[in-house]
Design a protein around this motif. Structure first.
Motif, PDB file in Angstrom:
ATOM      1  N   LYS A   1      43.384  75.498  19.839  1.00 29.49           N
ATOM      2  CA  LYS A   1      43.156  75.951  18.461  1.00 29.49           C
ATOM      3  C   LYS A   1      42.102  75.118  17.746  1.00 29.49           C
ATOM      4  CE  LYS A   1      47.651  78.115  17.650  1.00 29.49           C
ATOM      5  NZ  LYS A   1      48.918  78.078  16.867  1.00 29.49           N
ATOM      6  N   ASP A   2      42.044  73.826  18.070  1.00 25.96           N
ATOM      7  CA  ASP A   2      41.061  72.954  17.399  1.00 25.96           C
ATOM      8  C   ASP A   2      39.763  72.811  18.200  1.00 25.96           C
ATOM      9  OD1 ASP A   2      41.910  71.414  19.506  1.00 25.96           O
ATOM     10  OD2 ASP A   2      42.514  69.688  18.294  1.00 25.96           O
ATOM     11  N   ALA A   3      39.631  73.623  19.251  1.00 26.69           N
ATOM     12  CA  ALA A   3      38.432  73.617  20.108  1.00 26.69           C
ATOM     13  C   ALA A   3      38.277  72.337  20.931  1.00 26.69           C
ATOM     14  CB  ALA A   3      37.162  73.883  19.297  1.00 26.69           C
ATOM     15  N   SER A   4      39.326  71.525  20.989  1.00 23.93           N
ATOM     16  CA  SER A   4      39.310  70.336  21.852  1.00 23.93           C
ATOM     17  C   SER A   4      39.585  70.763  23.293  1.00 23.93           C
ATOM     18  CB  SER A   4      40.395  69.354  21.414  1.00 23.93           C
ATOM     19  OG  SER A   4      41.687  69.903  21.695  1.00 23.93           O
ATOM     20  N   ILE A   5      39.438  69.838  24.208  1.00 25.84           N
ATOM     21  CA  ILE A   5      39.987  70.016  25.542  1.00 25.84           C
ATOM     22  C   ILE A   5      40.888  68.817  25.825  1.00 25.84           C
ATOM     23  CG2 ILE A   5      38.019  71.373  26.365  1.00 25.84           C
ATOM     24  CD1 ILE A   5      37.042  68.888  27.871  1.00 25.84           C
ATOM     25  N   HIS A   6      41.834  68.980  26.723  1.00 22.56           N
ATOM     26  CA  HIS A   6      42.784  67.895  26.992  1.00 22.56           C
ATOM     27  C   HIS A   6      42.234  66.930  28.049  1.00 22.56           C
ATOM     28  CE1 HIS A   6      45.647  69.993  24.439  1.00 22.56           C
ATOM     29  NE2 HIS A   6      46.439  68.939  24.536  1.00 22.56           N
ATOM     30  N   LEU A   7      41.141  66.298  27.651  1.00 25.58           N
ATOM     31  CA  LEU A   7      40.511  65.252  28.457  1.00 25.58           C
ATOM     32  C   LEU A   7      40.298  64.059  27.544  1.00 25.58           C
ATOM     33  CD1 LEU A   7      39.145  64.236  31.072  1.00 25.58           C
ATOM     34  CD2 LEU A   7      37.016  65.278  30.253  1.00 25.58           C
ATOM     35  N   HIS A   8      40.806  62.897  27.972  1.00 29.62           N
ATOM     36  CA  HIS A   8      40.811  61.711  27.115  1.00 29.62           C
ATOM     37  C   HIS A   8      40.318  60.508  27.898  1.00 29.62           C
ATOM     38  CE1 HIS A   8      42.232  59.128  23.843  1.00 29.62           C
ATOM     39  NE2 HIS A   8      42.879  58.390  24.717  1.00 29.62           N
ATOM     40  N   ALA A   9      39.297  59.839  27.366  1.00 30.34           N
ATOM     41  CA  ALA A   9      38.811  58.594  27.971  1.00 30.34           C
ATOM     42  C   ALA A   9      39.818  57.496  27.638  1.00 30.34           C
ATOM     43  CB  ALA A   9      37.424  58.250  27.440  1.00 30.34           C
ATOM     44  N   ARG A  10      40.744  57.278  28.531  1.00 31.41           N
ATOM     45  CA  ARG A  10      41.930  56.469  28.258  1.00 31.41           C
ATOM     46  C   ARG A  10      41.663  54.969  28.285  1.00 31.41           C
ATOM     47  NH1 ARG A  10      46.858  56.036  25.802  1.00 31.41           N
ATOM     48  NH2 ARG A  10      48.390  55.018  27.104  1.00 31.41           N
ATOM     49  N   GLU A  11      40.880  54.517  29.262  1.00 27.40           N
ATOM     50  CA  GLU A  11      40.730  53.064  29.455  1.00 27.40           C
ATOM     51  C   GLU A  11      39.341  52.735  29.957  1.00 27.40           C
ATOM     52  OE1 GLU A  11      42.849  49.872  32.437  1.00 27.40           O
ATOM     53  OE2 GLU A  11      44.176  51.243  31.354  1.00 27.40           O
ATOM     54  N   LEU A  12      38.820  51.618  29.453  1.00 33.08           N
ATOM     55  CA  LEU A  12      37.509  51.143  29.896  1.00 33.08           C
ATOM     56  C   LEU A  12      37.578  49.633  30.083  1.00 33.08           C
ATOM     57  CD1 LEU A  12      34.477  51.796  30.407  1.00 33.08           C
ATOM     58  CD2 LEU A  12      34.081  51.345  27.982  1.00 33.08           C
ATOM     59  N   THR A  13      37.145  49.184  31.251  1.00 32.76           N
ATOM     60  CA  THR A  13      37.129  47.756  31.563  1.00 32.76           C
ATOM     61  C   THR A  13      35.701  47.333  31.904  1.00 32.76           C
ATOM     62  OG1 THR A  13      39.412  47.777  32.387  1.00 32.76           O
ATOM     63  CG2 THR A  13      38.027  45.955  33.091  1.00 32.76           C
ATOM     64  N   PHE A  14      35.261  46.251  31.285  1.00 28.11           N
ATOM     65  CA  PHE A  14      33.920  45.735  31.562  1.00 28.11           C
ATOM     66  C   PHE A  14      33.866  44.280  31.119  1.00 28.11           C
ATOM     67  CE2 PHE A  14      33.960  47.457  27.319  1.00 28.11           C
ATOM     68  CZ  PHE A  14      33.209  46.580  26.551  1.00 28.11           C
ATOM     69  N   VAL A  15      32.812  43.596  31.515  1.00 28.61           N
ATOM     70  CA  VAL A  15      32.612  42.200  31.124  1.00 28.61           C
ATOM     71  C   VAL A  15      31.844  42.172  29.801  1.00 28.61           C
ATOM     72  CG1 VAL A  15      31.520  40.008  31.730  1.00 28.61           C
ATOM     73  CG2 VAL A  15      32.678  41.365  33.497  1.00 28.61           C
ATOM     74  N   HIS A  16      32.373  41.431  28.846  1.00 28.77           N
ATOM     75  CA  HIS A  16      31.725  41.316  27.535  1.00 28.77           C
ATOM     76  C   HIS A  16      30.280  40.844  27.727  1.00 28.77           C
ATOM     77  CE1 HIS A  16      30.808  39.936  23.478  1.00 28.77           C
ATOM     78  NE2 HIS A  16      31.904  40.542  23.033  1.00 28.77           N
ATOM     79  N   PRO A  17      29.320  41.524  27.100  1.00 26.82           N
ATOM     80  CA  PRO A  17      27.904  41.223  27.364  1.00 26.82           C
ATOM     81  C   PRO A  17      27.456  39.825  26.926  1.00 26.82           C
ATOM     82  CG  PRO A  17      28.132  42.713  25.496  1.00 26.82           C
ATOM     83  CD  PRO A  17      29.488  42.608  26.126  1.00 26.82           C
ATOM     84  N   VAL A  18      28.186  39.182  26.028  1.00 24.95           N
ATOM     85  CA  VAL A  18      27.793  37.856  25.552  1.00 24.95           C
ATOM     86  C   VAL A  18      28.819  36.799  25.955  1.00 24.95           C
ATOM     87  CG1 VAL A  18      27.211  36.459  23.521  1.00 24.95           C
ATOM     88  CG2 VAL A  18      26.515  38.874  23.623  1.00 24.95           C
ATOM     89  N   ARG A  19      30.068  37.073  25.693  1.00 26.62           N
ATOM     90  CA  ARG A  19      31.119  36.095  26.006  1.00 26.62           C
ATOM     91  C   ARG A  19      31.429  35.988  27.493  1.00 26.62           C
ATOM     92  NH1 ARG A  19      35.698  37.712  21.524  1.00 26.62           N
ATOM     93  NH2 ARG A  19      34.504  37.259  19.633  1.00 26.62           N
ATOM     94  N   LYS A  20      31.054  37.019  28.244  1.00 24.03           N
ATOM     95  CA  LYS A  20      31.276  37.072  29.703  1.00 24.03           C
ATOM     96  C   LYS A  20      32.759  37.105  30.078  1.00 24.03           C
ATOM     97  CE  LYS A  20      26.875  37.022  30.302  1.00 24.03           C
ATOM     98  NZ  LYS A  20      26.194  38.307  30.579  1.00 24.03           N
TER      99      LYS A  20
END
Length: 233
Positions: A195-214
């Motif tokens: 009804k809201d034109a969404s789709i049921h796909l969700h970027a749940r989690e992202l893991t990476f190294v902080h670009p400055v703090r490492k």
């Protein structure tokens, strides 16, 4: 499919993490990350307004777009607050030194509870759609993802997906190719829209190294509030 417009403001921005170098938000379905031909106000501009007000910055606010999510998709979006952070994050994403986990609700159960999908995706810019082929075709790019069924609801199956490559509409196209289109995704074969034109796909989690703090960062985005997503938590 055109997504129903949602009004983004600095007051409804869902911030997951921020420091001097990064601003990470939980994008709502319907928001656009960066300006497009619709002329709708993008999330990047909303985020700039948020930073300007919170930190009392009178001049132009710097904010770099690191990556995007499709308009009808929700979940983790990373912005860079400095040019140094942006260049380093661009390198991390380009060299696939990030771990991206998505959740998707599909009507049909895959033939196996877990597996790896490998297709050759060819983009059709006029349709804004990518087609998945089993064998390589001209101008196609290899797409690899790993999936696992993590929950069975009454009428749907919750898949956890880990992307190995980041192609245009990759998850949507590859799941459709195995007969498991995402709920609400008319463009890729689901029988009706949300009804809201969404789709049921969700970027749940992202893991990476902080670009400055490492330091290693893992960001988890809470699910949108609707009955189906609520049943997945």
């Amino acid at each position: 499919m055109s997504s129903k417009k949602t009004i983004s403001t600095k007051n409804n921005l869902k911030v997951l993490f921020e420091d001097n170098h990064l601003l990470i938000v939980n994008k709502r379905a319907g928001d656009i990350v960066q300006g497009d031909k619709t002329g709708d106000k993008p999330l990047s501009e909303v985020a700039k307004e948020y930073i300007a007000e919170k930190y009392n910055k009178p001049g132009a606010v710097y904010l770099g777009v690191v990556h995007r999510l499709d308009r009808p998709t929700s979940g983790v979006v990373v912005f860079a607050r400095t040019s140094k952070a942006l260049s380093r994050l661009n390198k991390l994403f380009a060299e696939r030194e990030t771990e991206k986990t998505y959740w998707a609700l599909v009507k049909n159960k895959p033939s196996t509870d877990s597996g790896t999908l490998i297709h050759y995706l060819k983009r059709n810019p006029k349709q804004n759609k990518s087609y998945s082929h089993v064998k390589e075709v001209p101008s196609s790019k290899k797409g690899i993802l790993h999936y696992q069924v993590i929950k069975e609801l009454d009428n749907y199956f919750l898949l956890e997906i880990n992307l190995e490559t980041g192609r245009h509409h990759q998850i949507r196209s590859q799941l459709s190719a195995i007969g498991c289109p995402i709920k609400g995704d008319l463009k890729y074969g689901f029988d009706r829209s949300n009804k809201d034109a969404s789709i049921h796909l969700h970027a749940r989690e992202l893991t990476f190294v902080h670009p400055v703090r490492k330091e290693k960062l893992t960001i988890i985005a809470p699910l949108p509030q609707d009955p189906l997503w609520n049943a997945c938590d």
